[in-house]
Design an enzyme around this catalytic site. Structure first.
Site, PDB file in Angstrom:
ATOM      1  N   ARG A  49       0.817  -1.212   0.000  1.00 34.88           N
ATOM      2  CA  ARG A  49       0.000   0.000   0.000  1.00 34.88           C
ATOM      3  C   ARG A  49       0.854   1.268   0.000  1.00 34.88           C
ATOM      4  O   ARG A  49       0.626   2.170  -0.794  1.00 34.88           O
ATOM      5  CB  ARG A  49      -0.907  -0.016   1.233  1.00 34.88           C
ATOM      6  CG  ARG A  49      -2.003   0.986   1.178  1.00 34.88           C
ATOM      7  CD  ARG A  49      -2.777   0.935   2.465  1.00 34.88           C
ATOM      8  NE  ARG A  49      -3.127  -0.438   2.808  1.00 34.88           N
ATOM      9  CZ  ARG A  49      -4.247  -1.024   2.430  1.00 34.88           C
ATOM     10  NH1 ARG A  49      -5.112  -0.367   1.718  1.00 34.88           N
ATOM     11  NH2 ARG A  49      -4.502  -2.261   2.775  1.00 34.88           N
ATOM     12  N   THR A  50       1.829   1.326   0.895  1.00 32.10           N
ATOM     13  CA  THR A  50       2.674   2.522   0.967  1.00 32.10           C
ATOM     14  C   THR A  50       3.470   2.683  -0.335  1.00 32.10           C
ATOM     15  O   THR A  50       3.617   3.788  -0.851  1.00 32.10           O
ATOM     16  CB  THR A  50       3.631   2.417   2.177  1.00 32.10           C
ATOM     17  OG1 THR A  50       2.853   2.167   3.337  1.00 32.10           O
ATOM     18  CG2 THR A  50       4.419   3.683   2.383  1.00 32.10           C
ATOM     19  N   LYS A  78      23.701 -10.754  -1.845  1.00 33.48           N
ATOM     20  CA  LYS A  78      25.031 -11.277  -2.179  1.00 33.48           C
ATOM     21  C   LYS A  78      26.088 -10.766  -1.204  1.00 33.48           C
ATOM     22  O   LYS A  78      27.275 -11.009  -1.387  1.00 33.48           O
ATOM     23  CB  LYS A  78      25.400 -10.869  -3.609  1.00 33.48           C
ATOM     24  CG  LYS A  78      24.512 -11.516  -4.661  1.00 33.48           C
ATOM     25  CD  LYS A  78      24.793 -10.931  -6.048  1.00 33.48           C
ATOM     26  CE  LYS A  78      23.701 -11.289  -7.033  1.00 33.48           C
ATOM     27  NZ  LYS A  78      23.600 -10.293  -8.121  1.00 33.48           N
ATOM     28  N   ARG A  99      11.987   2.016   2.992  1.00 28.77           N
ATOM     29  CA  ARG A  99      11.290   1.390   4.120  1.00 28.77           C
ATOM     30  C   ARG A  99      12.165   0.236   4.592  1.00 28.77           C
ATOM     31  O   ARG A  99      12.666  -0.549   3.772  1.00 28.77           O
ATOM     32  CB  ARG A  99       9.923   0.875   3.683  1.00 28.77           C
ATOM     33  CG  ARG A  99       9.096   0.305   4.832  1.00 28.77           C
ATOM     34  CD  ARG A  99       7.796  -0.232   4.275  1.00 28.77           C
ATOM     35  NE  ARG A  99       6.901  -0.721   5.291  1.00 28.77           N
ATOM     36  CZ  ARG A  99       5.911  -0.015   5.824  1.00 28.77           C
ATOM     37  NH1 ARG A  99       5.710   1.227   5.458  1.00 28.77           N
ATOM     38  NH2 ARG A  99       5.126  -0.542   6.727  1.00 28.77           N
ATOM     39  N   HIS A 127       7.257   7.054  10.590  1.00 29.65           N
ATOM     40  CA  HIS A 127       6.640   6.902   9.277  1.00 29.65           C
ATOM     41  C   HIS A 127       6.016   8.267   8.988  1.00 29.65           C
ATOM     42  O   HIS A 127       4.799   8.431   9.047  1.00 29.65           O
ATOM     43  CB  HIS A 127       5.581   5.789   9.341  1.00 29.65           C
ATOM     44  CG  HIS A 127       4.998   5.407   8.012  1.00 29.65           C
ATOM     45  ND1 HIS A 127       5.443   5.912   6.816  1.00 29.65           N
ATOM     46  CD2 HIS A 127       3.981   4.572   7.701  1.00 29.65           C
ATOM     47  CE1 HIS A 127       4.724   5.382   5.834  1.00 29.65           C
ATOM     48  NE2 HIS A 127       3.835   4.572   6.347  1.00 29.65           N
TER      49      HIS A 127
END
Ligand SMILES: [Zn+2]
Lengths: 301, 156
Positions: A49-50, A78, A99, A127
């Protein structure tokens, strides 16, 4: 502002600047365009959603996006360091959205990226675009943002959206009602901070008794995994569900907000009442993110 | 000055007014060598507090880094530099507003514990002390503050 990392960094003026820009963008009084800009979206922790909200915002600004979601198949898998990933991807793009579950990682990224960085959630910490869209939703529905009476319901202990909202609203002389099961209370450190800032708050266990006093009710999810005792969860989960019949004596301007996704804490019957605002709130997220991207890109030029 | 119960030293440093019981904590953050001569007084009578601890170190003056760390444990400490049995400099410790590479963040989800990032804390309150991590933004009170070891290179 060069980056958007934390509500704690922001002055009242800076917050209002974002809200005003979002309003102008929504009303088409301002049409910023960045056709030559690329936004890199690095979601080490997935949130569809974000991510969609940021992608939509950048596309509405005529910009382009490159997206990495999860770390599977990436150079980090890696063995590349977080710092090297940030330094490399920042060379491909003009603005970066991150995020991550690691707290403080986005502030660190901003220190080494060399381009504007937006925090789209760093673990339990911040946030800020969520907090700004919550404020924008309050301002828009209440014809102003000062001196509002706001109840916050649900998980006040772990809810990041709750903590950022409390921090952000503290600039605007609110009165809070905190409604939660006892062991999901707002942590003492936050209550102490409200005391220091002389902000009025009340803690209660019942939703119904406070509803008539409210301008805004902000509902959050109570997650089963927060409970050690499942019996305790079963006991409380239904006492924090908002139902249409509870909305009899509400103020005309009363609105219900929710950061979404919702599980069962707001009964679907509430959706058709004039008080349900959570889907509009999600739409507001796009305007506020357009405003954030525009302000940061303009500042970087 | 009242006669101390611990022997006087010719050259070195006296750390006075350490809260009673905290002397060992202060000793732990000083990078002492096997050859260093140290005298420790515990639970001495004090005019300022009911009781205090005191440390004397021979032939050694403290670095600024060490003084900042002592301030976190003993915010009311005095530090006297002794040369030839005379106090040549007396100063109070002072907690700086910003502490770089001095505190270890106790939040295990903090970037400073997963990447090689230098810690940075801001002092938000002094009495009682509260510090906040620049990165994860968690705040910590006196009992939650963990002081980082002094890098070996900084010690003379
Ligand atoms: Zn931290």
């Amino acid at each position: 502002m060069k980056h958007l990392i934390s509500i704690r960094d922001m002055t009242k003026k800076e917050i209002l600047n974002f809200l005003n820009a979002a309003e102008k963008i929504e009303k088409s009084e301002m049409r910023p365009k960045f056709p030559d800009s690329i936004m890199s979206i690095l979601f080490f922790e997935p949130s569809t959603r974000t991510r969609f909200s940021f992608e939509t915002a950048m596309k509405k600004l005529s910009g382009k996006t490159i997206t990495m979601s999860g770390s599977a198949g990436t150079s980090m898998e890696k063995g590349e360091s977080f710092a090297d990933t940030i330094k490399t991807i920042s060379r491909y793009s003009n603005i970066m959205v991150i995020r991550s579950a690691i707290e403080g990682s986005v502030r660190y990224a901003a220190e080494i990226a060399g381009i504007p960085v937006i925090n789209a959630g760093d673990g339990a910490n911040q946030h800020p675009s969520q907090a700004l869209l919550d404020l924008y939703s309050i301002k828009k529905t209440q014809a102003g943002i000062e001196n509002k009476t706001i109840a916050i319901v649900g998980d006040l202990k772990y809810g990041r959206a709750v903590h950022s909202l409390v921090d952000a609203m503290s600039h605007f002389a609110p009165e809070f009602y905190f409604i939660s099961p006892r062991h999901l209370r707002l942590p003492k450190k936050f209550r102490d901070e409200l005391d220091r800032k002389k902000i009025k708050y009340n803690e209660c266990a019942e939703i119904e008794e406070v509803i008539p006093a409210l301008d805004i009710m902000y509902v959050t999810r109570i997650q089963r995994e927060r409970f050690v005792d499942i019996e305790e969860y079963e006991k409380v989960k239904n006492s924090y569900v908002l139902k249409p019949e509870m909305l009899k004596n509400v103020k005309n301007n009363f609105k219900i907000l929710h950061p979404l996704p919702r599980v069962n804490e707001i009964d679907c019957g509430v959706d058709v009442t004039p008080y349900a605002y959570y889907f509009d709130q999600a739409e507001n997220g796009v305007y506020i993110r357009q405003a954030i991207i525009s302000i940061l890109l303009e500042g970087a030029q | 000055m009242k006669q101390l119960k611990v022997d006087a030293i010719k050259d070195g440093t006296v750390i006075d007014h350490i809260p009673a019981g905290k002397a060992m904590k202060v000793l732990n953050i000083l990078k002492l060598k096997d050859s260093d001569v140290v005298m420790v007084g515990v639970n001495l009578a004090s005019r300022k507090f009911a009781k205090k601890d005191l440390i004397k170190i021979e032939n050694r003056e403290l670095s600024g880094d060490e003084v900042d760390r002592i301030a976190l444990i003993a915010p009311d400490a005095n530090i006297s530099i002794i040369r030839n049995f005379e106090v040549v400099k007396k100063s109070e410790v002072n907690i700086p507003e910003k502490l770089s590479a001095i505190i270890v963040c106790q939040n295990h989800k903090c970037i400073t514990n997963t990447e090689p990032v230098t810690t940075c804390f801001y002092v938000e309150a002094r009495n009682p002390i509260m510090v906040r991590c620049h990165y994860c933004e968690k705040s910590f009170g006196a009992d939650e503050i963990k002081i980082a070891g002094i890098p070996v290179l900084a010690v003379n």
